[in-house]
Design a protein around this motif. Sequence first.
Motif, mmCIF file in Angstrom:
data_model
loop_
_atom_site.group_PDB
_atom_site.id
_atom_site.type_symbol
_atom_site.label_atom_id
_atom_site.label_comp_id
_atom_site.label_asym_id
_atom_site.label_seq_id
_atom_site.Cartn_x
_atom_site.Cartn_y
_atom_site.Cartn_z
ATOM 1 N N LEU A 198 0.832 -1.198 0.000
ATOM 2 C CA LEU A 198 0.000 0.000 0.000
ATOM 3 C C LEU A 198 0.871 1.255 0.000
ATOM 4 O O LEU A 198 2.077 1.185 0.180
ATOM 5 C CB LEU A 198 -0.940 -0.008 1.205
ATOM 6 N N GLY A 199 0.226 2.417 -0.212
ATOM 7 C CA GLY A 199 1.007 3.642 -0.347
ATOM 8 C C GLY A 199 0.242 4.869 0.074
ATOM 9 O O GLY A 199 -0.740 4.808 0.811
ATOM 10 N N MET A 227 -5.396 5.228 -2.910
ATOM 11 C CA MET A 227 -3.958 5.189 -2.723
ATOM 12 C C MET A 227 -3.241 5.132 -4.064
ATOM 13 O O MET A 227 -3.755 4.571 -5.038
ATOM 14 C CB MET A 227 -3.556 3.966 -1.906
ATOM 15 N N ASN A 280 -0.405 3.088 -4.917
ATOM 16 C CA ASN A 280 0.246 1.980 -4.242
ATOM 17 C C ASN A 280 1.659 1.762 -4.780
ATOM 18 O O ASN A 280 2.127 2.466 -5.668
ATOM 19 C CB ASN A 280 -0.602 0.714 -4.355
ATOM 20 N N GLN A 281 2.332 0.768 -4.231
ATOM 21 C CA GLN A 281 3.735 0.555 -4.559
ATOM 22 C C GLN A 281 3.956 -0.132 -5.907
ATOM 23 O O GLN A 281 5.100 -0.321 -6.310
ATOM 24 C CB GLN A 281 4.412 -0.232 -3.435
#
Length: 885
Positions: A89-90, A102, A104-105
């Motif tokens: 997650l980010g 988000m 995210n990564q």
Amino acid sequence: MLIQPRPFGRLRVRRRAVSRTGTAAVIAAALIGGFVPLNAANASPNDPNSHARDFFAVPAAATVRQLGEIPPGPSTPGFPGLPESVPGLGIPLGGVGAGSFMINQSGTFGPWFFGGSQDDSWEMRALPQAAFHVREQIGTDQTTVKTLATNGPQSTSAARSWQSPLPGWNLLQPGEGSYAALYPFGWTSYTPFKTDVSMRFFSPIVAGEDKRTSLPVAYFDVRLANHTTKTSNISVMFTMPNAPAHEGRQPATVRTGLDSQFTNDRKSGIQAVTMTSNDPSNTVDASRSEWTIAAKPQAGQKVTYTTSWNANGDGSDVYAPFSDTGALTNAPIDNSHSAGAISVAVTLKPGEVSTVPFALTWDFPQVAFANNNTVWMRHYTNFYGAKEDTQNNYVAGSYPFNQSLAIARDALTAHDESLRAVEQWWKPIANDPAYPLVIRTGALNQLAQVPFKTALWEGGLVSNTVAPTGVKRQGTTVPGTHLYLGVDSNAGGGANGGMGTEVGTYSSLAYSQVFPTIERDRLRAKIDAVNADPYGDPWDPGLTSSTDPAAYSVRDPFITWTQGQQPSPGNVWFIDKPSENLFRLYDYAQSNHDWNFLRQAYPAMRKLLAYIQATIPPGSTLPEAPNMNAPSPNLKSPLPYANVFDVIPVNKVDAYDSQLYLLALESISAAGKSVGESKATLATWNAELKAAKTEYEATFWNADHQYYRYTPGPTANNDSVLLATFFAQHLAERAGLPDLVDTSRYRLQLKSQIALFQSKLDSQGREIGSPNMGLPPGSTGFPYLGFAGTTYEDGVWPTVDYFVGATYVDAAKRFKDTGLRAEGLDLGSAVATQVWQVNENGYQFNTPLQWNKSDAGRWIYPAFESNLSSWELLNAIKPVTIRRG
């Protein structure tokens, strides 16, 4: 309020250097407190020129990961049936209460949390159509076209999987970029290009300011630096679908009648594609909703666009013209209006640098609960025309709707001003070497919980057909109140009680410092609820995704709620809660010098005190909690939740709840003096306080073990000690109230008992954290066992480790004891390291409530609210002063 078990805790003895993994160690060693180029932190090992790449710089405290390299995550939850942890997650984008998603990564847009009764947990989706794309041509070399994202992770667990970008696009491979985050900022850099390409993304979260903090705005600044020897022709395209806020959830969202248009605002220089849905058949959560993707081209930059391409295809229709020329058609590619795109082209001579500012804005102005029977305006609409009456009801017709273009125009026009406003409060924390790096990481990144878990920050009640629990709904007493509802964990499960007080007190300082009107207004709602409750201890507001009226008859936030239980000794769940409510009402008033608020709160404070005192049995002066060994037949359940630590057994009284009662008495006495309470009443409270303190010392102090026992054991010396023993004492110190316990014993326990909470090490030699409970030397087991065994006794709660770390740091100042300070820093650093620097845990942006003291991978409840207690430690190290414009 939580009706499933929840965990907490930790302490420690050794002061070892916190080990850091991989790139974080490079950052920490290189520039403590400063900024470093993103590539220097986590560059691709396959790029021989990575050390010289000219990317956005990131602060040393940022957590940094390789883009797309997402670990599988721990496989052994600490308690079966609770939500999964989700690695990768980010940073969330979107203002508080506006709906958010988000980045995210893997570089994609998801998961999503747009609020309403559909969202009692986040939606694990990542829009395949939403992405940035770069086309680069250096001189006459062959072009390179890449979508700035990787495939999403695919796990055997659906909760840990999300969609990949469209198959017609040329994606990055894992490791061809870096991802960094220090909320509210995120940064990505990309290594496949000869031009140095990086991006900064953020939302304008401005401490102490409602307007920008509430806006549905995401900024994306794409930085292009040409350090080759040839001219670089480079284009950046932003694609976005005309998407609903909810998918696959009940009540079902209807969003049809899609349309789109392009706007070139010559006055502001902003060019935008707006995608709308204005069909009268749309449900309220989609009614007159829209997205805008916009750019403000700088000198030498040229915009092209398309208002429509096929979001349901493979993406090749929009990719083809962009790949060929770096430009779009300036016309619709199809007639679906299901997606739009905007592209900005720039030519850079050797040595030139240019930044392309993009914005994504949206206008989903209404949020609904109780199967759409209760409808609210979002708070951001108040700044774009929505008005309220004196009871905070929305004034029909005051909001013009379809405001995403206006929001985008304002956002990009004020881009630099908004950036400065965010940095004004953020930089002094992000860069101050007084704060250990990993504590900065934990405190700032944990703030991301607030916008991403906000089911409601309202701007007026639009309509409601659900009968209120009390005479009227909460939040109607004081004009200008904007109700806020989060959830204890937005990962799902049973913990969605609206940040129940016994959890929320751990996070309240962060709200008071960064989001002060949220803290004020939810306390206003609490005052209304206490006054309306027949006994004075109402449950906190919750929500339900059920469409059954029986479910939302008590789960429609601020309309209906569960009323309190008639108090008597041993039959009240969570008896920490009324004491904490009383304290927080006083603490907000005194810390903000808001004496009008205190006068409004005072009747509720008296009612709360009466409630607590009704749980005190004859012959005692301390409240009696539910007894694990002999639960009262009046309990709603045989599981006796005494306090936030759930089923850690209590033998009638415990040091945690009893100390909070002492705090309540000190708080009401101080409040009474401020509002002119009678001398007779104050004398009565002082006498009760004196007697309660005497009984506290006699009941809980164990001179042999040199600690306050958690609860009386079966024999005089068969007991245990709670890491968070001095939770209430610390709150009293912070609020300037008198000590609750004997200060010599307080200091002795802090110094002598840290060894009982010895932190174990993980396989890489990093401290795991300290557990909730400790045993005296020679003890082999806890005196009592609950139904969950020692799950919670042995649990490391980051919430508690941060908070107890703050207790130690403040005590160090008071007693002039540097050893206590070192222990406090060690407490917080250990858990922050496990969350933000140990990649295999996968806990970034979903910090769990607990992991096991022997295995940081055995978690319970990800994404838990109370971990904002990291701000208590931050503030103890050096008082946080928020700079506001």
